[in-house]
Design a protein around this motif. Sequence first.
Motif, mmCIF file in Angstrom:
data_model
loop_
_atom_site.group_PDB
_atom_site.id
_atom_site.type_symbol
_atom_site.label_atom_id
_atom_site.label_comp_id
_atom_site.label_asym_id
_atom_site.label_seq_id
_atom_site.Cartn_x
_atom_site.Cartn_y
_atom_site.Cartn_z
ATOM 1 N N ARG A 9 49.473 26.726 26.595
ATOM 2 C CA ARG A 9 48.573 26.086 27.541
ATOM 3 C C ARG A 9 47.300 26.895 27.647
ATOM 4 N N SER A 10 46.142 26.240 27.625
ATOM 5 C CA SER A 10 44.882 26.966 27.761
ATOM 6 C C SER A 10 44.772 27.504 29.167
ATOM 7 N N SER A 11 43.985 28.559 29.336
ATOM 8 C CA SER A 11 43.797 29.121 30.655
ATOM 9 C C SER A 11 43.186 28.085 31.586
ATOM 10 N N ALA A 12 43.542 28.184 32.847
ATOM 11 C CA ALA A 12 42.955 27.286 33.834
ATOM 12 C C ALA A 12 41.451 27.466 33.859
ATOM 13 N N PRO A 13 40.707 26.416 34.255
ATOM 14 C CA PRO A 13 39.241 26.541 34.305
ATOM 15 C C PRO A 13 38.755 27.449 35.419
ATOM 16 N N VAL A 14 39.690 27.953 36.238
ATOM 17 C CA VAL A 14 39.336 28.869 37.316
ATOM 18 C C VAL A 14 40.236 30.094 37.215
ATOM 19 N N SER A 15 39.654 31.262 37.409
ATOM 20 C CA SER A 15 40.448 32.487 37.445
ATOM 21 C C SER A 15 39.975 33.351 38.604
ATOM 22 N N LEU A 16 40.855 34.250 39.020
ATOM 23 C CA LEU A 16 40.510 35.193 40.088
ATOM 24 C C LEU A 16 40.966 36.574 39.663
ATOM 25 N N LEU A 17 40.040 37.524 39.706
ATOM 26 C CA LEU A 17 40.305 38.893 39.290
ATOM 27 C C LEU A 17 40.157 39.822 40.486
ATOM 28 N N GLY A 18 41.218 40.591 40.755
ATOM 29 C CA GLY A 18 41.222 41.503 41.891
ATOM 30 C C GLY A 18 42.159 41.009 42.975
ATOM 31 N N THR A 71 35.649 37.083 41.344
ATOM 32 C CA THR A 71 36.027 38.494 41.431
ATOM 33 C C THR A 71 36.063 38.912 42.893
ATOM 34 N N VAL A 72 37.143 39.609 43.273
ATOM 35 C CA VAL A 72 37.284 40.119 44.634
ATOM 36 C C VAL A 72 37.500 41.620 44.505
ATOM 37 N N LEU A 73 36.402 42.329 44.347
ATOM 38 C CA LEU A 73 36.419 43.755 44.021
ATOM 39 C C LEU A 73 35.489 44.498 44.984
ATOM 40 N N PRO A 74 35.690 45.824 45.143
ATOM 41 C CA PRO A 74 34.946 46.555 46.180
ATOM 42 C C PRO A 74 33.437 46.577 46.011
ATOM 43 N N ASP A 75 32.951 46.652 44.773
ATOM 44 C CA ASP A 75 31.513 46.831 44.584
ATOM 45 C C ASP A 75 31.103 46.280 43.225
ATOM 46 N N LEU A 76 29.807 46.229 43.016
ATOM 47 C CA LEU A 76 29.272 45.635 41.794
ATOM 48 C C LEU A 76 29.643 46.449 40.560
ATOM 49 N N ALA A 77 29.817 47.750 40.704
ATOM 50 C CA ALA A 77 30.195 48.580 39.558
ATOM 51 C C ALA A 77 31.520 48.116 38.969
ATOM 52 N N GLN A 78 32.464 47.727 39.814
ATOM 53 C CA GLN A 78 33.751 47.253 39.326
ATOM 54 C C GLN A 78 33.609 45.908 38.606
ATOM 55 N N VAL A 79 32.707 45.061 39.081
ATOM 56 C CA VAL A 79 32.460 43.781 38.401
ATOM 57 C C VAL A 79 31.848 44.045 37.028
ATOM 58 N N HIS A 106 32.671 38.118 45.129
ATOM 59 C CA HIS A 106 33.090 37.966 46.518
ATOM 60 C C HIS A 106 33.028 39.276 47.296
ATOM 61 N N GLY A 107 32.897 40.416 46.615
ATOM 62 C CA GLY A 107 32.846 41.689 47.303
ATOM 63 C C GLY A 107 31.557 41.847 48.096
ATOM 64 N N THR A 108 31.570 42.811 49.010
ATOM 65 C CA THR A 108 30.358 43.137 49.760
ATOM 66 C C THR A 108 29.542 44.113 48.922
ATOM 67 N N VAL A 109 28.400 43.657 48.430
ATOM 68 C CA VAL A 109 27.587 44.436 47.503
ATOM 69 C C VAL A 109 26.151 44.481 47.992
#
Length: 306
Positions: A9-18, A71-79, A106-109
């Motif tokens: 199955r192909s990956s869903a058209p939406v993903s969430l990282l973090g 992406t739900v990560l602490p800062d832009l560096a992680q993105v 989605h992080g506060t950057v």
Amino acid sequence: MTVAEASGRSSAPVSLLGLGPMGEPMARSLLAALGELTVWNRTASKADGLAALGAVVASTPREAAAEVTLTVLPDLAQVRGLLDGADGLLAGWAERGIEHPVLVVHGTVSPVAVADFAAEMMRLHGVSVVDAPLSGGTIGARDGTLSIMVGADQAVLPRVLPLFEHMGTTVRVLGPSGAGALAKACNQIVVAGVVTAVSEAMLLARSADLDLAVLRELLQGGLAATAVLQQKGQNFIDEDFAAGGSATNQLKDLRFIDEAARARGLELPVTSAVTGLFEEMIDSGRGELDHTGVYLTIEEHGAKND
């Protein structure tokens, strides 16, 4: 479910990282609403619960690259750290032939940095960056009642707003990329300021042997009512500041506010004073305490003057 176990199955058209304290419950809301979702986390075991519900678990950001990647990560560096290399998002988007992906931060950057990042990603890679910071904490993430502050190009809004509405009840578009982060900066001015003001009020009340539980009730019955007292008032009553949003993250946000203010030629004297208190708090080794622990730093000021 891993990508391999998805049986071609192909990956869903939406993903969430973090999949931290905010990302994991947000992923649950999306999965329930969409019926499919690809997720990735650096510590893979944090995806086990979502896998049991049917999410596809990617082993690398490349495998998680989707038409809309949150992406739900602490800062832009992680993105940025997810983008390059053989296992990065850029390789994944190219592999799937996704020419105009949307990358949601989605992080506060920093409002300044994310606006620059958005311009860079569009110019170099054709990637639309949406900054969509959150307010409402882990309770809002769990209940799907977050406030989501959106900065994006108008053309990509139809691709992201329906997703945000599965996670939040107040979703508002402020302007182009960077506008969402600036709105979150305004939010954090109020949060840090109120936390500090409540700390001073509780310290003064304790010094006079007032009943802090009664004071909290009285304050909540009038103009001084605040979510800080509602959600974290017990911290002050018990003088227990061990859990919650860290002072280190609060200071990070305050420095973003200072950067945004300076870029606009503004001086924010109250926020500058609050920033100084949080700098003291962290310098004293209390950075991992909840931000309400600034109470202890203010208390020390009084002790020095005895």
